[in-house]
Design a protein around this motif. Sequence first.
Motif, PDB file in Angstrom:
ATOM      1  N   VAL A 214      10.382   8.455  13.607  1.00 59.42           N
ATOM      2  CA  VAL A 214      10.473   9.746  12.927  1.00 59.42           C
ATOM      3  C   VAL A 214       9.101  10.045  12.349  1.00 59.42           C
ATOM      4  N   PHE A 215       8.586  11.240  12.622  1.00 57.76           N
ATOM      5  CA  PHE A 215       7.280  11.638  12.111  1.00 57.76           C
ATOM      6  C   PHE A 215       7.449  12.539  10.892  1.00 57.76           C
ATOM      7  N   GLN A 216       6.690  12.261   9.866  1.00 56.96           N
ATOM      8  CA  GLN A 216       6.655  13.133   8.686  1.00 56.96           C
ATOM      9  C   GLN A 216       5.256  13.742   8.613  1.00 56.96           C
ATOM     10  N   GLU A 217       5.185  15.049   8.830  1.00 59.26           N
ATOM     11  CA  GLU A 217       3.885  15.722   8.816  1.00 59.26           C
ATOM     12  C   GLU A 217       3.426  15.934   7.374  1.00 59.26           C
ATOM     13  N   THR A 218       2.220  15.468   7.113  1.00 53.68           N
ATOM     14  CA  THR A 218       1.695  15.428   5.758  1.00 53.68           C
ATOM     15  C   THR A 218       0.220  15.797   5.770  1.00 53.68           C
ATOM     16  N   GLN A 219      -0.220  16.586   4.827  1.00 52.40           N
ATOM     17  CA  GLN A 219      -1.635  16.925   4.725  1.00 52.40           C
ATOM     18  C   GLN A 219      -2.450  15.666   4.448  1.00 52.40           C
ATOM     19  N   TRP A 220      -3.659  15.633   5.000  1.00 49.76           N
ATOM     20  CA  TRP A 220      -4.488  14.444   4.877  1.00 49.76           C
ATOM     21  C   TRP A 220      -4.719  14.059   3.409  1.00 49.76           C
ATOM     22  N   ASP A 221      -4.925  15.038   2.554  1.00 48.31           N
ATOM     23  CA  ASP A 221      -5.223  14.753   1.152  1.00 48.31           C
ATOM     24  C   ASP A 221      -4.088  14.024   0.443  1.00 48.31           C
ATOM     25  N   ALA A 222      -2.872  14.136   0.981  1.00 46.70           N
ATOM     26  CA  ALA A 222      -1.716  13.517   0.329  1.00 46.70           C
ATOM     27  C   ALA A 222      -1.139  12.351   1.123  1.00 46.70           C
ATOM     28  N   ILE A 223      -1.757  12.009   2.240  1.00 50.92           N
ATOM     29  CA  ILE A 223      -1.111  11.079   3.158  1.00 50.92           C
ATOM     30  C   ILE A 223      -1.066   9.650   2.609  1.00 50.92           C
ATOM     31  N   PHE A 224      -2.127   9.201   1.937  1.00 51.50           N
ATOM     32  CA  PHE A 224      -2.117   7.850   1.372  1.00 51.50           C
ATOM     33  C   PHE A 224      -1.245   7.784   0.119  1.00 51.50           C
ATOM     34  N   THR A 225      -1.193   8.880  -0.632  1.00 51.32           N
ATOM     35  CA  THR A 225      -0.307   8.925  -1.795  1.00 51.32           C
ATOM     36  C   THR A 225       1.140   8.763  -1.357  1.00 51.32           C
TER      37      THR A 225
ATOM     38  N   GLU B 190      16.033  -8.081  10.594  1.00 48.35           N
ATOM     39  CA  GLU B 190      14.751  -7.542  11.028  1.00 48.35           C
ATOM     40  C   GLU B 190      14.295  -6.434  10.101  1.00 48.35           C
ATOM     41  N   GLY B 191      15.229  -5.563   9.687  1.00 47.37           N
ATOM     42  CA  GLY B 191      14.867  -4.485   8.786  1.00 47.37           C
ATOM     43  C   GLY B 191      14.356  -5.016   7.461  1.00 47.37           C
ATOM     44  N   ASP B 192      14.974  -6.112   6.963  1.00 47.33           N
ATOM     45  CA  ASP B 192      14.519  -6.719   5.729  1.00 47.33           C
ATOM     46  C   ASP B 192      13.113  -7.278   5.905  1.00 47.33           C
ATOM     47  N   ASP B 193      12.847  -7.910   7.057  1.00 45.77           N
ATOM     48  CA  ASP B 193      11.523  -8.488   7.316  1.00 45.77           C
ATOM     49  C   ASP B 193      10.457  -7.394   7.335  1.00 45.77           C
ATOM     50  N   PHE B 194      10.766  -6.287   7.961  1.00 40.87           N
ATOM     51  CA  PHE B 194       9.794  -5.207   8.100  1.00 40.87           C
ATOM     52  C   PHE B 194       9.701  -4.350   6.836  1.00 40.87           C
ATOM     53  N   GLY B 195      10.745  -4.336   6.028  1.00 45.29           N
ATOM     54  CA  GLY B 195      10.756  -3.506   4.836  1.00 45.29           C
ATOM     55  C   GLY B 195      10.674  -2.029   5.147  1.00 45.29           C
ATOM     56  N   LEU B 196      11.408  -1.601   6.178  1.00 46.69           N
ATOM     57  CA  LEU B 196      11.350  -0.214   6.621  1.00 46.69           C
ATOM     58  C   LEU B 196      11.985   0.738   5.607  1.00 46.69           C
ATOM     59  N   VAL B 197      11.465   1.949   5.564  1.00 42.54           N
ATOM     60  CA  VAL B 197      12.041   2.979   4.696  1.00 42.54           C
ATOM     61  C   VAL B 197      13.494   3.226   5.078  1.00 42.54           C
ATOM     62  N   THR B 198      13.749   3.311   6.389  1.00 42.38           N
ATOM     63  CA  THR B 198      15.099   3.466   6.917  1.00 42.38           C
ATOM     64  C   THR B 198      15.310   2.395   7.977  1.00 42.38           C
ATOM     65  N   ALA B 199      16.342   1.580   7.836  1.00 44.08           N
ATOM     66  CA  ALA B 199      16.585   0.495   8.780  1.00 44.08           C
ATOM     67  C   ALA B 199      16.693   1.030  10.199  1.00 44.08           C
ATOM     68  N   GLY B 200      16.003   0.370  11.122  1.00 43.86           N
ATOM     69  CA  GLY B 200      16.073   0.758  12.525  1.00 43.86           C
ATOM     70  C   GLY B 200      15.170   1.919  12.898  1.00 43.86           C
ATOM     71  N   THR B 201      14.408   2.439  11.932  1.00 46.64           N
ATOM     72  CA  THR B 201      13.553   3.611  12.180  1.00 46.64           C
ATOM     73  C   THR B 201      12.145   3.354  11.658  1.00 46.64           C
ATOM     74  N   LEU B 202      11.150   3.661  12.493  1.00 47.44           N
ATOM     75  CA  LEU B 202       9.762   3.616  12.052  1.00 47.44           C
ATOM     76  C   LEU B 202       9.380   5.022  11.587  1.00 47.44           C
ATOM     77  N   THR B 203       9.145   5.172  10.301  1.00 48.44           N
ATOM     78  CA  THR B 203       8.786   6.462   9.725  1.00 48.44           C
ATOM     79  C   THR B 203       7.268   6.566   9.669  1.00 48.44           C
ATOM     80  N   VAL B 204       6.732   7.542  10.391  1.00 45.00           N
ATOM     81  CA  VAL B 204       5.285   7.628  10.616  1.00 45.00           C
ATOM     82  C   VAL B 204       4.731   8.900   9.979  1.00 45.00           C
ATOM     83  N   ALA B 205       3.695   8.745   9.170  1.00 45.17           N
ATOM     84  CA  ALA B 205       3.008   9.892   8.583  1.00 45.17           C
ATOM     85  C   ALA B 205       1.877  10.337   9.496  1.00 45.17           C
ATOM     86  N   THR B 206       1.785  11.633   9.720  1.00 45.00           N
ATOM     87  CA  THR B 206       0.719  12.184  10.547  1.00 45.00           C
ATOM     88  C   THR B 206       0.509  13.638  10.148  1.00 45.00           C
ATOM     89  N   GLU B 207      -0.677  14.173  10.428  1.00 44.00           N
ATOM     90  CA  GLU B 207      -0.967  15.538   9.984  1.00 44.00           C
ATOM     91  C   GLU B 207      -0.250  16.609  10.800  1.00 44.00           C
TER      92      GLU B 207
END
Length: 267
Positions: free
Chosen positions: A86-97, A34-51
């Motif tokens: 897991v949430f990674q807080e990121t400024q909007w200007d850098a979030i897509f980068t 499943e992790g291979d199918d999803f190509g997750l940054v960390t297997a078993g974890t959804l890493t989410v960017a948000t401000e």
Amino acid sequence: MSRRITALVLTAVAALALTACSSGAPADPAASGEGDDFGLVTAGTLTVATEGTYRPFTFHDESGELVGFDVEIAEAVADRLGLEVVFQETQWDAIFTGLDAGRFDVIANQVSINPEREEKYLFSEPYTVSPGVIVVPEDDDSITSFADLEGKTTAQSLTSNWYELAQDSGADIEAVEGWAQAVALLQQGRVDATINDSLTFLDYEKSEGPTGLKIAAETDDPAYNAFAFTRDKSALVEAVDKALAELRDEGVLAEISEKYFGADVTQ
């Protein structure tokens, strides 16, 4: 003698492997494929960017905990997929980068779907629908459409899309820095109206109401906001869409929406 020892060692290793496979421990998504199918940054974890600074969508409460509408939607989706979040807080200007660089799996930050972004990114089904609205004093019935803004004065930030809409509607513009200043001028009777998105108004009503204001009209083409992914995440997008559909059918999305806006903004 050495061959017998080797055979015993191999037998013990095989027994340990069999025990691990037959144990009741949760399956590792990477091991199951499943992790291979999803190509997750960390297997078993959804890493989410948000401000983390965009109330009421993603912000810190009095205790310092990261909360908000987008945060709870992301948590509900991850839970439905059987993933940690897991949430990674990121400024909007850098979030897509950061998304392009593979630092996280998805952006959950009221990302509007538009043609320019669709050329580069994949999007989930929208979980927020937000038309633009004209906000007026609740005792004012002179404005019921955008055509009625002709000759009226609206308070708008000069850098927003709403400024252009007000100008195209024939309104005179009183420049402001943002929503708070626009509302203050409106409540003081110094302008006739202000245009913004419906979520901003609903959040204001929920947190400050009653405000003495109302929605007089709304646009025919609402903004659709969704999770954003890089284009190699099609399997993850499909799984997220399935989770969102289930959460919508079960009323979970509406419940989260009512909590933050006093209305269902997910349809």
